[in-house]
Design a protein around this motif. Structure first.
Motif, short mmCIF file in Angstrom:
data_model
loop_
_atom_site.label_atom_id
_atom_site.label_comp_id
_atom_site.label_asym_id
_atom_site.label_seq_id
_atom_site.Cartn_x
_atom_site.Cartn_y
_atom_site.Cartn_z
N SER A 118 0.43 -2.48 -26.31
CA SER A 118 0.07 -2.44 -25.34
C SER A 118 -0.45 -3.25 -23.76
O SER A 118 -1.54 -3.48 -24.68
N ALA A 119 -0.10 -3.00 -22.76
CA ALA A 119 -0.94 -4.29 -22.59
C ALA A 119 -2.45 -3.71 -22.15
O ALA A 119 -2.29 -1.76 -21.73
N THR A 126 0.27 -3.65 -16.49
CA THR A 126 1.52 -3.79 -16.36
C THR A 126 1.85 -3.54 -14.89
O THR A 126 2.14 -3.76 -14.57
N GLU A 140 1.62 -7.48 -22.79
CA GLU A 140 1.80 -7.29 -23.85
C GLU A 140 1.74 -8.44 -24.95
O GLU A 140 0.70 -8.70 -26.01
N PHE A 148 6.84 -2.41 -25.95
CA PHE A 148 7.40 -2.52 -24.93
C PHE A 148 8.56 -3.57 -24.95
O PHE A 148 9.34 -3.45 -24.23
N ARG A 200 8.74 2.27 -18.78
CA ARG A 200 7.89 2.17 -18.96
C ARG A 200 7.26 3.63 -20.09
O ARG A 200 7.76 4.55 -20.27
N GLY A 201 6.23 2.55 -20.69
CA GLY A 201 5.63 3.96 -21.68
C GLY A 201 5.84 2.97 -22.70
O GLY A 201 5.64 4.16 -24.20
N GLY A 202 7.11 2.09 -23.03
CA GLY A 202 7.80 2.17 -24.66
C GLY A 202 6.95 1.73 -25.71
O GLY A 202 8.06 1.55 -26.83
N SER A 203 5.80 1.25 -25.09
CA SER A 203 4.84 0.68 -27.19
C SER A 203 5.18 1.62 -27.96
O SER A 203 5.27 1.21 -28.33
N1 ASP Z 1 2.65 -1.96 -21.07
C1 ASP Z 1 3.52 -0.89 -20.45
C2 ASP Z 1 3.66 -0.05 -19.31
O1 ASP Z 1 2.09 0.37 -19.07
C3 ASP Z 1 3.92 -0.25 -21.68
C4 ASP Z 1 2.84 1.11 -22.54
O2 ASP Z 1 1.93 1.21 -22.51
O3 ASP Z 1 3.37 1.52 -23.78
O4 ASP Z 1 4.02 1.05 -19.44
#
Ligand code: ASP
Ligand code: ADP
Ligand code: MG
Length: 481
Positions: free
Chosen positions: A36-37, A42, A124, A190, A204-207
């Motif tokens: 992820s970043a 993000t 990312e 992501f 969001r949170g897609g990693s």
């Molecule tokens: N960096 C992205 C987010 O903050 C993806 C992730 O963290 O999974 O949504």
């Protein structure tokens, strides 16, 4: 073949990146890491984009300085001058691309989906280059890859859907040769690539989802989600302090938990793993020797294992005085919602067929409000009364088998009643793995606490035995009833 995924906190600064690199090196080859970043980046990128679009240039510069500072602080910790320079070159180019994209946002005074995804992908992309350089700096051969070359998606910017067949072909062509050459691959989480070549994001949170998509494409033996909690817990530990690790859950249970808001897994993470039966492990980068949670096809015991809440929902009700043709009316509702890509979380219908209830994800396309007029048009012949209620949440208790016991729903409703929480709708039929109640959003925290107390025994009630306490810590949960 192992895929390891590291979330934002786990690559949040120099020390965390080094710690993640050591975890990667501890796993057998072949292996691929998905990153992820760095935490916060993000959100900062989205903030920079909206500041650019509203011509707040000094605000935008401050945000850019923060993003650049976060990246440079990690790069400066790379010992070898060549690796440090190499990482700095890649990241400088990404920062220049970011400025260019922000320029476009400020010129057009808006941030269309494709531009937003390009902007937000920088976090990312930078981290993949930084992590690969960090690994090489430590003597581990590594390459970084941008997932728009690997994860094929449709063109739904911001919430793209993968094309699994094309992803498998691309993973074979782009990732596998590096693995066969003995390199650790570091791929961006992501992001994906649309058919027109533009960068997309998986939500969001897609990693987490990227990791299982890559794992399924490469037929990995295991996908490891390395995060900031020691596994899937019986509730969000930020909310319920007695929450405990659940050592093993089934794909079904994990899918229900993720679907109903347990942030530890992106809602779609488990699907690719189910399709090819790959175990998923959730582990903590802060306690890498802990066993974490193992997610597999098998499930054990009729336990309610975890409680979760999903916020930012809306309740769409369609009341019809007389409904002969339920499927006809439902088809029109679904058709209209689909056209606007409005996500439906839960559907139920009164047995008299006079009320249809849809729980809508308020974050997707603004929820039900913007489609009310068109819904009214499409249901003209039904004399329908349509309502959209904002500020709704769902509380869900998850556990295979337990959720289908008749007593369980009554117990859930009673616990909510005692806590003074009004139930707007309830169901135990979403699957046999979850009990669900829709409640006012403001009561979500209270509801999770009450349901957790009802079904998951507090540690203080474990009796004096040390063995018993250890079993509980390992996450045994209480039977319903
Ligand atoms: N960096 C992205 C987010 O903050 C993806 C992730 O963290 O999974 O949504
Ligand atoms: P990452 O950046 O590693 O992807 P996230 O912040 O997306 O991490 O997800 C981990 C967070 O999920 C935890 O810090 C925790 O607050 C939250 N969470 C919510 N529900 C649960 C649960 N049932 N078990 C564990 N963590 C949970
Ligand atoms: Mg996450």
């Amino acid at each position: 073949m192992i895929v390891l995924k590291f979330g934002g906190t786990s690559v949040g600064n120099l020390e965390r990146v080094r710690n993640a690199a050591a975890i990667i090196e501890s796993q057998p080859m072949p292996r691929a890491a998905v990153v992820s970043a760095a935490s916060g980046v993000t959100n900062l990128l989205l903030d920079a984009a909206s500041k650019a679009a509203s011509s707040d240039f000094s605000g935008m510069e401050a945000v850019l300085a923060e993003i650049e500072g976060k990246h440079f602080a990690v790069i400066d910790g790379i010992d070898s001058p060549e690796e440090r320079r190499g990482a700095r070159d890649v990241v400088d180019r990404l920062h220049a691309e970011l400025r260019d994209s922000l320029g476009q946002a400020s010129e057009s005074r808006m941030v269309p989906g494709a531009l937003s995804d390009r902007i937000v992908s920088i976090g990312e992309r930078a981290m993949s280059a930084i992590m690969a350089a960090t690994l090489r700096d430590r003597g581990t051969p590594a390459v970084h890859l941008f997932a728009n070359e690997v994860i094929a998606t449709d063109d739904r910017h911001g919430n793209a859907r993968p094309d699994r067949d094309r992803t498998r072909e691309q993973a074979d062509a782009v990732v596998r040769p590096h693995l066969e050459a003995g390199a650790t691959v570091v791929m961006t989480g992501f992001i994906g690539g649309a058919p027109d070549g533009s960068i997309t994001t998986l939500g969001r949170g897609g990693s987490d989802y990227s990791a299982t998509l890559l794992g399924a494409a490469l037929m990995a033996d295991e996908v490891q989600i390395w995060t900031d909690v020691p596994g899937v817990l019986s509730a969000d530990p930020r909310q319920v302090k007695h929450a405990r690790v659940v050592p093993q859950i089934s794909f079904d249970e994990a899918q229900e938990l993720a679907h109903f808001g347990a942030k530890v897994l992106h809602p779609r993470t488990i699907r690719p793993a189910v399709a090819v039966d790959i175990p998923v492990r959730i582990l903590s980068t802060f306690a890498p020797n802990e066993p974490g949670t193992l997610v597999t096809r098998e499930w054990s015991g009729k336990h309610l294992k975890a409680v979760t809440a999903m916020r930012n929902l809306q309740l769409l009700t369609v009341d019809v005085p007389e409904l002969e043709d339920l499927s006809g009316a439902a088809a029109r509702v679904f058709g209209t919602l689909y056209e606007d890509r409005v996500e439906v979380v839960l559907v139920s219908q009164a047995s008299s067929r006079r009320r249809m209830t849809y729980l809508i994800d308020g974050a997707s396309s603004g929820g039900c409000e913007p489609v009310l007029d068109r819904l009214a048009d499409s249901l003209q012949n039904f004399d329908a009364v349509i309502n959209c209620t904002p500020d709704v949440a769902i509380v869900a208790a998850v556990g295979h088998g337990a959720a289908e016991q008749p007593k369980a729903l009554a117990q859930l409703l009673a616990a909510l009643g005692r806590a003074g929480v009004t139930v707007l709708a309830s169901s135990q039929q979403t699957s046999n793995a979850a009990l669900v109640a829709a409640i006012p959003a403001q009561d979500a925290d209270k509801a999770v606490e009450a349901v957790h107390t009802e079904f998951i025994r507090p540690l203080s009630e474990n009796g004096g035995s040390r063995r018993r306490r250890r079993a509980d810590l390992m996450g045994e949960s209480v039977r319903v009833g």
